[in-house]
Design a protein around this motif. Sequence first.
Motif, short mmCIF file in Angstrom:
data_model
loop_
_atom_site.label_atom_id
_atom_site.label_comp_id
_atom_site.label_asym_id
_atom_site.label_seq_id
_atom_site.Cartn_x
_atom_site.Cartn_y
_atom_site.Cartn_z
N LEU A 1 41.37 14.24 28.86
CA LEU A 1 41.22 15.63 28.41
C LEU A 1 40.70 16.51 29.55
N PHE A 2 39.71 16.03 30.27
CA PHE A 2 39.16 16.82 31.37
C PHE A 2 40.04 16.74 32.63
N GLY A 3 40.93 15.75 32.68
CA GLY A 3 41.82 15.67 33.83
C GLY A 3 43.07 16.52 33.68
N LEU A 4 43.39 16.95 32.45
CA LEU A 4 44.61 17.72 32.23
C LEU A 4 44.63 19.03 33.01
N PRO A 5 43.55 19.82 33.01
CA PRO A 5 43.58 21.06 33.81
C PRO A 5 43.83 20.80 35.30
N LEU A 6 43.34 19.66 35.78
CA LEU A 6 43.54 19.34 37.19
C LEU A 6 45.02 19.06 37.45
N TYR A 7 45.67 18.38 36.49
CA TYR A 7 47.10 18.12 36.65
C TYR A 7 47.92 19.42 36.59
N LEU A 8 47.37 20.41 35.87
CA LEU A 8 48.10 21.67 35.70
C LEU A 8 47.85 22.67 36.83
N GLY A 9 47.08 22.26 37.86
CA GLY A 9 46.97 23.11 39.04
C GLY A 9 45.58 23.58 39.40
N LEU A 10 44.56 23.26 38.60
CA LEU A 10 43.20 23.68 38.94
C LEU A 10 42.74 22.91 40.16
N PHE B 1 34.84 19.62 35.98
CA PHE B 1 35.80 18.70 35.39
C PHE B 1 35.89 17.41 36.21
N ARG B 2 35.85 17.57 37.55
CA ARG B 2 35.90 16.36 38.39
C ARG B 2 34.67 15.49 38.14
N ALA B 3 33.51 16.13 37.96
CA ALA B 3 32.28 15.37 37.71
C ALA B 3 32.35 14.64 36.37
N VAL B 4 32.89 15.31 35.34
CA VAL B 4 33.01 14.66 34.03
C VAL B 4 33.98 13.48 34.11
N GLU B 5 35.10 13.67 34.81
CA GLU B 5 36.05 12.57 35.01
C GLU B 5 35.36 11.38 35.67
N PHE B 6 34.58 11.69 36.70
CA PHE B 6 33.88 10.64 37.42
C PHE B 6 32.91 9.90 36.50
N LEU B 7 32.16 10.64 35.70
CA LEU B 7 31.18 10.02 34.80
C LEU B 7 31.88 9.16 33.73
N CYS B 8 33.02 9.63 33.24
CA CYS B 8 33.78 8.83 32.28
C CYS B 8 34.24 7.52 32.91
N ALA B 9 34.68 7.59 34.17
CA ALA B 9 35.11 6.38 34.85
C ALA B 9 33.94 5.45 35.11
#
Length: 797
Positions: free
Chosen positions: A185-194, A203-211
């Motif tokens: 969910l938090f990676g989707l905006p990154l895929y869309l160009g953010l 969003f990158r930090a949340v992705e990292f914490l999820c991983a």
Amino acid sequence: MVSTVAEEPPWTHEASGSACLHCGSALEDTPGPYCCVGCRVVHGLLKSRGLLRFYDLRQASGVPAVLPSAARDRTWLEPLVASLRGASGPQRLSLDLQGLQCAACVWLQDELFRGREGALGLTVNPSLGRVELVCAPTFDLESWARDVESFGYLLGRASNREKRASDALLGRLGVCAALALNGMLFGLPLYLGLREGPVFQFFRAVEFLCAVGSVSVGGTVFFKSAWEGLRRGILHLDAPIALGIALAFTGSSVALFSGHAEGGYFDTVAVFIALMLTGRWLQVRVLERNRCLLLASDGAEGLRARRVRAERVELVPCAELAAGDTLVLAPGELCPTDATLLSPNGSFSLEWSNGESAPRAYSEGETVPAGAIQLGLQAVMVRTQTIFRDSPLPTLLSAPADGGPDAELARQGSAWQRLARWYVLGVLVVSSAGFLGWLLVTGDLQRALAVTTAVLVVTCPCAFGLATPMAYELVQAGLRRQGLFLRAAGALDRLLGVKTVVFDKTGTLTTGSPELTRPEALEGLSEEARTCLWNLAVRSAHPKSVAVRRALEPAGLAFFPEASVRELPGLGVELVRDGVRWRLGKGSWALDGSADGAAVVFSREGEGLASLDTEEPLRPAAARELQALRDDGYDVWILSGDSPERVDEVARKVGVPEDHCVGGASPEAKARWLEAHDRRDTLMLGDGINDSLAVSRAWCSGTPAIDRPFLPARTDFFFISAGLRPVRAALRAARSLHRVHRRNLAVALAYNAGTVGISLAGGMSPVLCAAVMPLTSLSLLLATWWSLGPGGRAWRS
């Protein structure tokens, strides 16, 4: 009493006489409407007691009814009975119950429980194989247990089944699935160009914490398993999975903290861990479910004996027995050591201890061997000759049940080890070459790290980590439909290498339970004669008496509790009622000395009423199944503790050459034969404690014996069908599974070659990776289902 309008199970009309009237199994060379004597007895009981609604509730076919071949040892139940009788109020009792299959079984247990004096409440848990009773001190626990077991179920002391590895895995899977969904969910905006700004950083930090959470909660399962394998010099499929998780997470973390905008694959790592945990949970769950179908085995520690001391009888663990102890052996109980018989005479079965099918009669002063089961009508007394530790039983019972993950790692097939070794080496070489190549050509450290991370992510063995467990699950589900249940995780891999199949005779090739050769002889008897014959047979545990009892059981004949009955070992059983003497036993004895060629005669005042010869029949279509195994290229042997003459007789019936038969083999001799002949290619099938050493030496092992928990707990699989067809099905399924593995491997290699090429060329991005990896995995899953699922090519024969 509940009844039903249906007189027959619903599937019998569709089967047109080709299916068993009780369980619905196909009739293989079996005359009559039942696949085995157990199904005939249980169907008769259900019908006579108005419980035919059982079939309405079950609807589909079930499994054959398994009845113990001899009286059961219930010493484990006595402490519970004593505790209940001494209680001042209602008590809650937990027992393990073997044989629960469906809602119909739950309904039947409720019907057998309710209405009894002191019965207050019953809870049945089929998933655990557990039943909980709430009952008053007046409840007759022993009578209820006998009633339940007469329908083919088995009761035992409650084992520690609540602590299941699959429950812990399911908890980890739930956490990792939630983390993976949030990561996507938090990676989707990154895929869309953010690509920049505080939202991007958040969003990158949340992705990292999820991983991080996924690696900590789920990745550690594979790290620990891979490390345990490496400690023992074994590389299995958890090694590349653990390496992929570690390197992909490390590479993404380096890219994140070095400021590379497209270097992170944290959501892919989280999804990968969730999928790998799903596959692991499927593997563990199915094995646990199979193991819970049977009672747990306590080994030697679970054996109890009645010791006489200071004019009192005490129930003690056999480990406490000393030489010279006086023991009381009730009918169905096991002699724990070599012992001297103190009673005038006794009858014992040696089938379980040495495979000898015919019972033996012993006189006062003779030695009863350890492992013999008391078959007499009354209790007998013996004096132990050795301490329990010096008895052969601890050795035979010492093989560890469920060797656990360490044992499984040690027995994994070498093909998987070679695959894992080369996979790990290949990933390290390619990723290192990609890093060095890009660094030397471009001098851009961040770009080199991004390419390396992409290689590590796309080479994560997602297809294998999910498709392989699914393939095993589908094969095990198919084998369950045929009545075979795997207990060891590596059994299918080992079955692939089998070239020799070794059968025990008594209870494996044969049913283990004598049957009347002419049951129609009972139909000409008067009602009085049949009732007296029933009262004779029901009081004896001798296998031939059991055969007569089972033939009469569905008739619902009256029981005479006040009748005067005595049993003479080696001769038979005598009943006196209203001054009339009735006998069932050896012809010359039953006829007061007159000659008669029949092995068993039923008489009234010395006049023969019926000759009741018995035989131990082969399992249905046994000869055909053994021939099919030979046609498939397997070398078939018979290895038995029974006399060579009886072994040769059975061998002739099933078509096994004499030079492939070994009779009169002790447990130690069986083990030595396996050690001399097994080249990691032998499947051993047995049913008694005398087979325990042999199955522990064999590359792979199985058993049809589920009426005693010891041997099934030490074999790779057990089967509950009347015939031997599941054995051949398992061997063929192993080959089909291997073909699917090879095809999946070819697809995975082609996928890796393409995606690694794209990654090394610098064309792989998180978006492309997120699309390609699921697509490939889904394709492999669908192909696996098509090959191994219900109706798949693996089950067409």
